[in-house]
Motif scaffolding. Structure first.
Motif, PDB file in Angstrom:
ATOM      1  N   LEU A  52      -4.001  76.032  23.191  1.00 39.63           N
ATOM      2  CA  LEU A  52      -2.912  76.953  23.491  1.00 39.63           C
ATOM      3  C   LEU A  52      -2.962  77.382  24.953  1.00 39.63           C
ATOM      4  O   LEU A  52      -3.978  77.900  25.422  1.00 39.63           O
ATOM      5  N   VAL A  53      -1.867  77.183  25.650  1.00 38.48           N
ATOM      6  CA  VAL A  53      -1.751  77.575  27.055  1.00 38.48           C
ATOM      7  C   VAL A  53      -1.844  79.094  27.155  1.00 38.48           C
ATOM      8  O   VAL A  53      -1.258  79.832  26.349  1.00 38.48           O
ATOM      9  N   GLY A  54      -2.595  79.589  28.146  1.00 33.47           N
ATOM     10  CA  GLY A  54      -2.767  81.025  28.326  1.00 33.47           C
ATOM     11  C   GLY A  54      -1.789  81.607  29.339  1.00 33.47           C
ATOM     12  O   GLY A  54      -1.341  80.913  30.249  1.00 33.47           O
ATOM     13  N   GLY A  55      -1.462  82.864  29.163  1.00 36.59           N
ATOM     14  CA  GLY A  55      -0.548  83.531  30.086  1.00 36.59           C
ATOM     15  C   GLY A  55       0.243  84.606  29.377  1.00 36.59           C
ATOM     16  O   GLY A  55      -0.150  85.085  28.312  1.00 36.59           O
ATOM     17  N   GLU A  56       1.366  85.005  29.968  1.00 41.37           N
ATOM     18  CA  GLU A  56       2.193  86.064  29.403  1.00 41.37           C
ATOM     19  C   GLU A  56       3.080  85.517  28.285  1.00 41.37           C
ATOM     20  O   GLU A  56       3.694  84.459  28.431  1.00 41.37           O
ATOM     21  N   VAL A  64       4.463  81.034  25.844  1.00 39.67           N
ATOM     22  CA  VAL A  64       3.673  81.536  26.963  1.00 39.67           C
ATOM     23  C   VAL A  64       4.220  80.953  28.266  1.00 39.67           C
ATOM     24  O   VAL A  64       4.422  79.737  28.365  1.00 39.67           O
ATOM     25  N   HIS A  65       4.478  81.828  29.241  1.00 40.19           N
ATOM     26  CA  HIS A  65       5.006  81.395  30.530  1.00 40.19           C
ATOM     27  C   HIS A  65       4.238  82.073  31.657  1.00 40.19           C
ATOM     28  O   HIS A  65       3.343  82.870  31.421  1.00 40.19           O
ATOM     29  N   GLY A  66       4.612  81.731  32.881  1.00 37.33           N
ATOM     30  CA  GLY A  66       4.046  82.417  34.031  1.00 37.33           C
ATOM     31  C   GLY A  66       3.084  81.566  34.838  1.00 37.33           C
ATOM     32  O   GLY A  66       2.781  80.419  34.500  1.00 37.33           O
ATOM     33  N   THR A  67       2.609  82.154  35.949  1.00 33.91           N
ATOM     34  CA  THR A  67       1.741  81.451  36.885  1.00 33.91           C
ATOM     35  C   THR A  67       0.458  80.960  36.225  1.00 33.91           C
ATOM     36  O   THR A  67       0.014  79.822  36.451  1.00 33.91           O
ATOM     37  N   MET A  68      -0.166  81.799  35.400  1.00 33.20           N
ATOM     38  CA  MET A  68      -1.403  81.412  34.743  1.00 33.20           C
ATOM     39  C   MET A  68      -1.173  80.249  33.777  1.00 33.20           C
ATOM     40  O   MET A  68      -2.034  79.370  33.635  1.00 33.20           O
ATOM     41  N   ALA A  69      -0.023  80.240  33.133  1.00 40.23           N
ATOM     42  CA  ALA A  69       0.299  79.154  32.216  1.00 40.23           C
ATOM     43  C   ALA A  69       0.437  77.830  32.967  1.00 40.23           C
ATOM     44  O   ALA A  69      -0.047  76.788  32.518  1.00 40.23           O
ATOM     45  N   GLU A 104      -1.004  77.084  35.836  1.00 37.36           N
ATOM     46  CA  GLU A 104      -2.347  76.693  36.274  1.00 37.36           C
ATOM     47  C   GLU A 104      -3.159  76.102  35.124  1.00 37.36           C
ATOM     48  O   GLU A 104      -3.935  75.160  35.316  1.00 37.36           O
ATOM     49  N   HIS A 105      -2.975  76.633  33.928  1.00 32.84           N
ATOM     50  CA  HIS A 105      -3.646  76.097  32.736  1.00 32.84           C
ATOM     51  C   HIS A 105      -3.248  74.632  32.521  1.00 32.84           C
ATOM     52  O   HIS A 105      -4.109  73.763  32.347  1.00 32.84           O
ATOM     53  N   ILE A 106      -1.965  74.374  32.546  1.00 31.15           N
ATOM     54  CA  ILE A 106      -1.465  73.013  32.322  1.00 31.15           C
ATOM     55  C   ILE A 106      -2.001  72.061  33.387  1.00 31.15           C
ATOM     56  O   ILE A 106      -2.366  70.914  33.096  1.00 31.15           O
ATOM     57  N   MET A 140       7.723  75.059  33.315  1.00 26.01           N
ATOM     58  CA  MET A 140       6.817  74.487  32.319  1.00 26.01           C
ATOM     59  C   MET A 140       7.122  73.004  32.102  1.00 26.01           C
ATOM     60  O   MET A 140       6.215  72.179  31.994  1.00 26.01           O
ATOM     61  N   THR A 141       8.402  72.664  32.044  1.00 23.56           N
ATOM     62  CA  THR A 141       8.802  71.267  31.868  1.00 23.56           C
ATOM     63  C   THR A 141       8.280  70.414  33.016  1.00 23.56           C
ATOM     64  O   THR A 141       7.720  69.336  32.810  1.00 23.56           O
ATOM     65  N   LYS A 142       8.443  70.902  34.237  1.00 25.42           N
ATOM     66  CA  LYS A 142       7.978  70.157  35.411  1.00 25.42           C
ATOM     67  C   LYS A 142       6.456  69.998  35.400  1.00 25.42           C
ATOM     68  O   LYS A 142       5.937  68.923  35.676  1.00 25.42           O
ATOM     69  N   ALA A 143       5.740  71.058  35.061  1.00 26.29           N
ATOM     70  CA  ALA A 143       4.274  70.999  35.063  1.00 26.29           C
ATOM     71  C   ALA A 143       3.759  70.002  34.032  1.00 26.29           C
ATOM     72  O   ALA A 143       2.844  69.215  34.307  1.00 26.29           O
ATOM     73  N   MET A 144       4.351  70.017  32.835  1.00 24.45           N
ATOM     74  CA  MET A 144       3.914  69.088  31.798  1.00 24.45           C
ATOM     75  C   MET A 144       4.214  67.643  32.182  1.00 24.45           C
ATOM     76  O   MET A 144       3.396  66.742  31.963  1.00 24.45           O
ATOM     77  N   SER A 145       5.363  67.428  32.783  1.00 27.03           N
ATOM     78  CA  SER A 145       5.734  66.085  33.214  1.00 27.03           C
ATOM     79  C   SER A 145       4.794  65.575  34.295  1.00 27.03           C
ATOM     80  O   SER A 145       4.342  64.421  34.259  1.00 27.03           O
ATOM     81  N   GLU A 146       4.483  66.423  35.257  1.00 24.26           N
ATOM     82  CA  GLU A 146       3.636  66.024  36.385  1.00 24.26           C
ATOM     83  C   GLU A 146       2.206  65.713  35.974  1.00 24.26           C
ATOM     84  O   GLU A 146       1.501  64.982  36.669  1.00 24.26           O
TER      85      GLU A 146
END
Length: 227
Positions: A115-119, A127-132, A134-136, A167-173
């Protein structure tokens, strides 16, 4: 069972269940339905995931066939991606997700969950945000399964939320292959936030469409799965 109990046709039962799901009265499952009290998610998400249920289940069957034992996959918080859960719960894979409903659905199954961490966004149950982000970015996945608010050959991917777009961009990258799970209502649609070109997507998984529509995406270099 419902058709026999109510002395009506299966077609009528399916139609009525779909209408009830779209009104947020029940949660549609593969081959049936559940009371919302049995579903660990808010009515708004249940309602959204029940819209175009048959199309979404068709898409998710195609997507599940792409997943192999031992795969590490990203799953975002989209309502179509959520419906992938019943088709993968018996696979020995690892799922990295920011979606609380996905976690609830896959707990106590063969799937290992990260589970991705964050707000936590209460409305989206995600869960979204900067920490999420960075987790991904700490992980590498074989495949990412993501949704989108709209997609068009001219303007690429668009969304109604910056948080979900990121989030979509981070997962794709951070995945080798990115699958976009998208029913036909999203094809050719442009939301207010255009956030990425088509090139971040490797495979478009959608419902049955005319060749002219599908060819527009194939010409852009995207593999299309729709039947």
């Amino acid at each position: 069972e419902l058709a026999q109990l109510l002395d009506t046709s299966e077609i009528t039962v399916r139609r009525d269940l779909t209408l009830m799901a779209s009104d947020g009265l029940i949660y549609r499952t593969h081959g049936g339905a559940m009371k919302l009290s049995l579903v660990n998610q808010p009515i708004s998400f249940s309602q959204k995931s029940g819209v175009n249920a048959d199309k979404k289940d068709h898409i998710c069957r195609l997507a599940a066939a792409e997943i192999r034992e031992g795969d590490v996959i990203f799953m975002d918080c989209g309502s179509t991606v959520f419906r992938l859960c019943p088709f993968i719960k018996n696979k020995k894979i690892k799922v990295i997700t920011n979606s609380l409903p996905v976690v609830y659905e896959l707990m106590n199954t063969e799937v290992s969950i990260n589970l991705v961490g964050g707000e936590v966004d209460n409305e989206r149950q995600a869960v979204h945000g900067t920490m999420a982000i960075e987790h991904i970015q700490r992980y590498r996945a074989d495949k990412a399964f993501v949704g989108v608010g709209g997609i068009s050959p001219e303007n690429g991917l668009s969304a109604v939320s910056e948080k979900e777009a990121e989030m979509t961009k981070a997962m794709s990258e951070n995945s080798q292959v990115t699958y976009l799970l998208c029913d036909s209502s999203k094809l050719g649609k442009n939301n207010y936030l255009a956030f990425a070109p088509l090139t971040i997507i490797d495979v478009l998984v959608t419902d049955e469409q005319g060749e002219d529509v599908i060819n527009r995406y194939k010409k852009a270099g995207i593999k299309v799965l729709n039947q």
